[in-house]
Design an enzyme around this catalytic site. Structure first.
Site, PDB file in Angstrom:
ATOM      1  N   ASN A  62      42.694 -32.579  29.785  1.00 46.04           N
ATOM      2  CA  ASN A  62      41.944 -31.310  29.883  1.00 46.04           C
ATOM      3  C   ASN A  62      42.907 -30.128  30.009  1.00 46.04           C
ATOM      4  OD1 ASN A  62      42.408 -32.616  32.413  1.00 46.04           O
ATOM      5  ND2 ASN A  62      40.919 -31.324  33.447  1.00 46.04           N
ATOM      6  N   GLU A  64      43.096 -26.343  31.290  1.00 49.86           N
ATOM      7  CA  GLU A  64      42.403 -25.289  32.032  1.00 49.86           C
ATOM      8  C   GLU A  64      43.036 -23.934  31.763  1.00 49.86           C
ATOM      9  OE1 GLU A  64      42.022 -26.597  36.106  1.00 49.86           O
ATOM     10  OE2 GLU A  64      40.549 -28.092  35.481  1.00 49.86           O
ATOM     11  N   CYS A  73      37.736 -29.400  27.803  1.00 54.80           N
ATOM     12  CA  CYS A  73      37.686 -30.778  28.294  1.00 54.80           C
ATOM     13  C   CYS A  73      38.611 -31.688  27.478  1.00 54.80           C
ATOM     14  CB  CYS A  73      36.272 -31.321  28.176  1.00 54.80           C
ATOM     15  SG  CYS A  73      35.091 -30.515  29.255  1.00 54.80           S
ATOM     16  N   GLU A  75      37.999 -34.662  26.381  1.00 51.02           N
ATOM     17  CA  GLU A  75      37.310 -35.340  25.276  1.00 51.02           C
ATOM     18  C   GLU A  75      37.354 -34.493  24.013  1.00 51.02           C
ATOM     19  OE1 GLU A  75      36.282 -34.849  28.343  1.00 51.02           O
ATOM     20  OE2 GLU A  75      34.782 -36.302  28.992  1.00 51.02           O
ATOM     21  N   CYS A 112      30.810 -34.270  29.969  1.00 56.79           N
ATOM     22  CA  CYS A 112      29.897 -33.153  30.244  1.00 56.79           C
ATOM     23  C   CYS A 112      28.956 -32.946  29.052  1.00 56.79           C
ATOM     24  CB  CYS A 112      30.693 -31.887  30.528  1.00 56.79           C
ATOM     25  SG  CYS A 112      31.359 -31.103  29.043  1.00 56.79           S
ATOM     26  N   CYS A 115      30.578 -31.860  25.716  1.00 58.68           N
ATOM     27  CA  CYS A 115      31.302 -32.963  25.055  1.00 58.68           C
ATOM     28  C   CYS A 115      30.328 -33.958  24.436  1.00 58.68           C
ATOM     29  CB  CYS A 115      32.226 -33.655  26.042  1.00 58.68           C
ATOM     30  SG  CYS A 115      33.614 -32.617  26.494  1.00 58.68           S
TER      31      CYS A 115
HETATM   32  N1  THU Z   1      36.386 -31.959  32.332  1.00 60.44           N
HETATM   33  C1  THU Z   1      36.737 -32.732  31.266  1.00 60.44           C
HETATM   34  O1  THU Z   1      37.880 -32.698  30.781  1.00 60.44           O
HETATM   35  N2  THU Z   1      35.779 -33.530  30.727  1.00 60.44           N
HETATM   36  C2  THU Z   1      34.495 -33.613  31.173  1.00 60.44           C
HETATM   37  O2  THU Z   1      33.661 -34.258  30.532  1.00 60.44           O
HETATM   38  C3  THU Z   1      34.123 -32.957  32.419  1.00 60.44           C
HETATM   39  C4  THU Z   1      35.081 -31.934  32.929  1.00 60.44           C
HETATM   40  C5  THU Z   1      37.413 -31.084  32.908  1.00 60.44           C
HETATM   41  C6  THU Z   1      37.151 -29.617  32.707  1.00 60.44           C
HETATM   42  C7  THU Z   1      37.928 -29.025  33.863  1.00 60.44           C
HETATM   43  O3  THU Z   1      39.295 -28.900  33.468  1.00 60.44           O
HETATM   44  C8  THU Z   1      37.849 -30.090  34.951  1.00 60.44           C
HETATM   45  O4  THU Z   1      37.484 -31.281  34.295  1.00 60.44           O
HETATM   46  C9  THU Z   1      36.842 -29.801  36.051  1.00 60.44           C
HETATM   47  O5  THU Z   1      35.586 -29.530  35.535  1.00 60.44           O
END
Ligand code: THU
Length: 161
Positions: A62, A64, A73, A75, A112, A115
């Protein structure tokens, strides 16, 4: 009036069970994705690894951003990296490993909503060929789901456009 029902199915393996061959390797690649994650704000590392029909495995973490809504994300990062490196090659499976630097996780997390929608579209792009999802936390059980519609029933697709 018709009452209809949809059912979903998943498989749960205990950590010490023997997994079908590609899943173990794919989970390892997803763990590599943690090293590629940039998650200083949430301290929640997500590693994702895509298995392509040509045998290639592409992982991502991920990403940020100080402007929080721009976070990407793992995925979607992995699916985009795979589509860029190997356009039009079928995605067979996606492994997702989560690690929370603030507390130990022993249960997998599911993708999420955004995704799920992207996974759904990815299947449409490959003529409906389903993607197998392999989920695990740092340790603990492994959950396997077959097809984006197990997580996104009644997903939106281009047939309405
Ligand atoms: N995140 C993902 O990479 N995948 C998901 O399906 C859920 C959330 C990441 C986004 C953010 O960087 C961190 O997790 C917290 O939400």
């Amino acid at each position: 009036m018709q009452k209809k029902r949809k059912q979903i199915e998943w498989i749960r393996y205990e950590q010490d069970e023997v997994l079908p061959k590609p899943y173990g390797q794919l989970l390892q690649a997803a763990e590599e994705g943690w090293k590629k994650a940039w998650a200083p704000y949430s301290r929640f590392l997500v590693g994702a690894a895509v298995l392509l029909e040509n045998g290639q495995i592409i992982s991502a973490g991920n990403q940020e951003n100080a402007a929080y809504p721009m976070c990407l994300c793992a995925e979607r990062a992995a699916l985009a990296a795979a589509a860029s490196a190997c356009p039009n090659v079928v995605v067979q499976a996606l492994a997702i490993k989560v690690k929370n630097l603030k507390k130990k996780l022993t249960q997998p997390a599911t993708p999420c909503g955004a995704c799920r929608q992207v996974l759904y579209e990815t299947e449409q792009r490959q003529s409906g060929q389903k993607i197998t999802l392999v989920l695990q936390a740092e340790e603990g059980p492994i959950v396997v789901l077959h097809g984006a519609d197990t997580l996104l029933p009644f997903g939106f697709d281009s047939s309405s456009l």
